[in-house]
Design an enzyme around this catalytic site. Sequence first.
Site, PDB file in Angstrom:
ATOM      1  N   HIS A 369      39.467  54.685  47.499  1.00 16.53           N
ATOM      2  CA  HIS A 369      40.573  55.071  46.640  1.00 16.53           C
ATOM      3  C   HIS A 369      41.706  55.763  47.382  1.00 16.53           C
ATOM      4  CE1 HIS A 369      37.742  53.897  43.550  1.00 16.53           C
ATOM      5  NE2 HIS A 369      38.836  53.606  42.878  1.00 16.53           N
ATOM      6  N   ASP A 634      36.317  46.613  42.365  1.00 17.42           N
ATOM      7  CA  ASP A 634      34.902  46.865  42.088  1.00 17.42           C
ATOM      8  C   ASP A 634      34.146  45.569  41.884  1.00 17.42           C
ATOM      9  OD1 ASP A 634      34.299  49.622  42.276  1.00 17.42           O
ATOM     10  OD2 ASP A 634      35.686  49.956  40.616  1.00 17.42           O
ATOM     11  N   CYS A 681      44.239  43.932  37.821  1.00 18.89           N
ATOM     12  CA  CYS A 681      44.878  45.155  38.319  1.00 18.89           C
ATOM     13  C   CYS A 681      44.227  45.646  39.614  1.00 18.89           C
ATOM     14  CB  CYS A 681      44.886  46.246  37.257  1.00 18.89           C
ATOM     15  SG  CYS A 681      43.241  46.741  36.750  1.00 18.89           S
TER      16      CYS A 681
HETATM   17  C1  PEP Z   1      39.303  47.930  40.549  1.00 17.85           C
HETATM   18  O1  PEP Z   1      38.131  48.253  40.653  1.00 17.85           O
HETATM   19  O2  PEP Z   1      39.741  46.805  40.884  1.00 17.85           O
HETATM   20  C2  PEP Z   1      40.297  48.870  40.026  1.00 17.85           C
HETATM   21  C3  PEP Z   1      41.518  48.500  39.782  1.00 17.85           C
HETATM   22  O3  PEP Z   1      39.887  50.151  39.859  1.00 17.85           O
HETATM   23  P1  PEP Z   1      39.685  51.204  41.049  1.00 17.85           P
HETATM   24  O4  PEP Z   1      40.172  50.555  42.311  1.00 17.85           O
HETATM   25  O5  PEP Z   1      40.438  52.417  40.691  1.00 17.85           O
HETATM   26  O6  PEP Z   1      38.211  51.391  41.043  1.00 17.85           O
HETATM   27 MG    MG Z   2      37.407  50.023  39.594  1.00 21.55          MG
END
Ligand code: PEP
Ligand code: MG
Length: 764
Positions: A369, A634, A681
Amino acid sequence: MLNVLRQIVQEVNNATDLDAALDILVARVKAAMKTQVCSVYVLDSENRRFTLRASEGLNRKSVGKVSLSAREGLVGLVAARAEPINLDDASSHPSYYFLPGTGEEHFKSFLGVPIIHQKRILGVLVVQQSLLRKFDEAEEAFMVTMSAQLSGVLAHAEATGMMLELSGNQNQTKKIKQDVVIPGSPAAPGIAIGFVTVLSPPADLYGVPDREIKDVDAEVRHFQGAINGARAQVKQLAEKLADLRPEEQALFDVYVRMLDDNALGEEVITRIKQKNQWAQSALRDVILQYVAHFDRMDDVYLRERATDIKDLGTRVLAHLQDSVSAPNEYDFPDNCVLVSEELTPSMLAEVPEHKLVGLVSAKGSSNSHVAILARAMGVPTVMGVVDLPVKKMDGIELVVDGYRGRLYTHPSAQLRQQFKDIVDEEQLLVEGLEAIKDLPAKTPDGHQIKLCVNTGLITDALRSVNRGGEGVGLYRTEVPFMMKERFPSENEQITIYRKQLLTFAPQPVTMRTLDIGGDKSLPYFPIEEENPFLGWRGIRVTLDHPEIFLLQVRAMLKASVGLDNLKIMLPMITSVAEVEEAQYLIHQAFHEVCDDGSDIQMPQVGVMIEVPAAVYQASAIARMVDFISVGSNDLTQYLLAVDRNNPRVAELYDSFHPAVLAAMQHVVTAAQAENCPVSVCGEMAGNPASAILLMAMGYDMLSMNATNLPRVKSVIRNVDMVFAKSVLAEVMTLDSPMMVSSTVQLALNRQGQGHILGPTRGKR
Ligand code: PEP
Ligand code: MG
């Protein structure tokens, strides 16, 4: 045996450089094996020769002088076979190669084991004996275990030792080697050239960087103050815990004595005076020396004293750090490259934005992150630099190549110029993209999709607003939570969310409910688990704590009064029951807010598809919600069983994997059949190469970091949907991630769009 192994590994680990590490290794292994010779041959990867780098038992004068080609002798054979060779009479083996001057003619038996790190052979560890006998199975197993445990330590010592090397003969002054390359993973694109500031986690002896000081007397005073502070604290603790068992009381007495008799303190002060070291690293060196000493003891009681000394050192360190005022703007150089063992989101906020040019972290990977935030901030970043010599980097000049994931220490004028040219080229590209800011993301053959931005920090929201996006597809609400020292109150949350909603109104802002766990921990709500990414994460936490969830949703709803541009999104959904439960709570919060007199509309509620189970329930979920959005970060991690945060397996993490593409296609098809709007996303949406595949699959909207948005828009405006569909059809027949990514790249190159992928032309 286990104890001996542990001690040797620890001692080697504490060595200051590669040669010292190897000397300790051969001495200790020789003693543990009760043999007559232990040597280590290190492979020089440039000239492909094994050099005798350390030995106990062979002629010392030959150390560093004799060498063999990579295929020569028994050493070469051990390396070529990548397995141990155990002989009772080495000289009668056809591969035996006599090394004159070493004195090895006195020894008959030979056991050599390879030292291998990440598939790469680093060297060969050899023991020899004059007796004509084979080493037994237990001895061989000991050597294999030893070598496997040490390979990582030696690789690290080798890599970090490369930075500072003696030039020519040993008596010349230390010369700094220029342009040494340190590899890592590319985490945020771009080039940074700047000076390093090392930030270490508080009260961590192992994380303290080297730093020189000018005012020795002031530093000594500072240290004495910290010792006094620690002494008072220990005494106070002992008094508070008056009903402790006698052995625990005795421990406090030992602590106080250690601080009182000044032995430890005197050593630290001597180091400060002699080496102009700042107190923190002088303390670190003295304490770790004691720790290593006690760790070597055979007596269990004495060995445990190592923990006490470490604890005491940590207390003094905390006092030293406490008495240094929080860093202010002037503590950072103008072009500051922030380096840390493990970067955290709050560290990013420590350096003033106008000074921060690059980020480097030993831990984590491009999917962590922190990397996602760095991309949102547009700061070139390299992560997963396993061999990062963090402690030796404070103040040095560094080039951060965020395209390829490389660092260059002490850049030469020529290298600096090469990188400046890349920066200029990129700048031209970015300026060119400004022109399409207000134009739609529409292909020449008329297919239009929506592009939105991902946000987290308020600074990246401000950066994002003028990038030509059409709202926020993902606002990571956990980011502001991570910057605080306790859960933000309802009113604090209202203020934060209102800012986001106002910044983008009337465009929609999709707020994701708190997604903590995994690599996102809150300092005030620690979650300690064996497998955090498979544990208590996202919706699982908030459904177990409805009070946190309800408060957050109420704050979102109240913040949207008069704007009505709020959407709510649920992370880490694995089952329809979780969706139902969350929807129930959202309705409860809505009615509460309405009953309080706020005039609001019920926002759209959507779900993130980021767990494989949800892919196969996409139809059922789509029927229940207003929209779905795929979290490809994820989803890739869970489909490929690759921890997105672990640099060791970062090479295996690839969103172009055919299984990921098949899942992405499955979701969009299921959502369309239910007439449910569907977006992506995750980071896949922000990579021009994967974005055109997602568009071809039928996704209505892509949400990404603001830095990449103009590139994605540009590629969409320059390729036909028919073309994108033909590329998709082709890659869906392929079975390797590498083939997929090179096929897309080639296709884009043929369309004259290769430049948009940036200097890497790579995955991200
Ligand atoms: C993802 O998992 O693609 C996502 C957008 O959430 P994060 O990267 O914050 O886990
Ligand atoms: Mg995620």
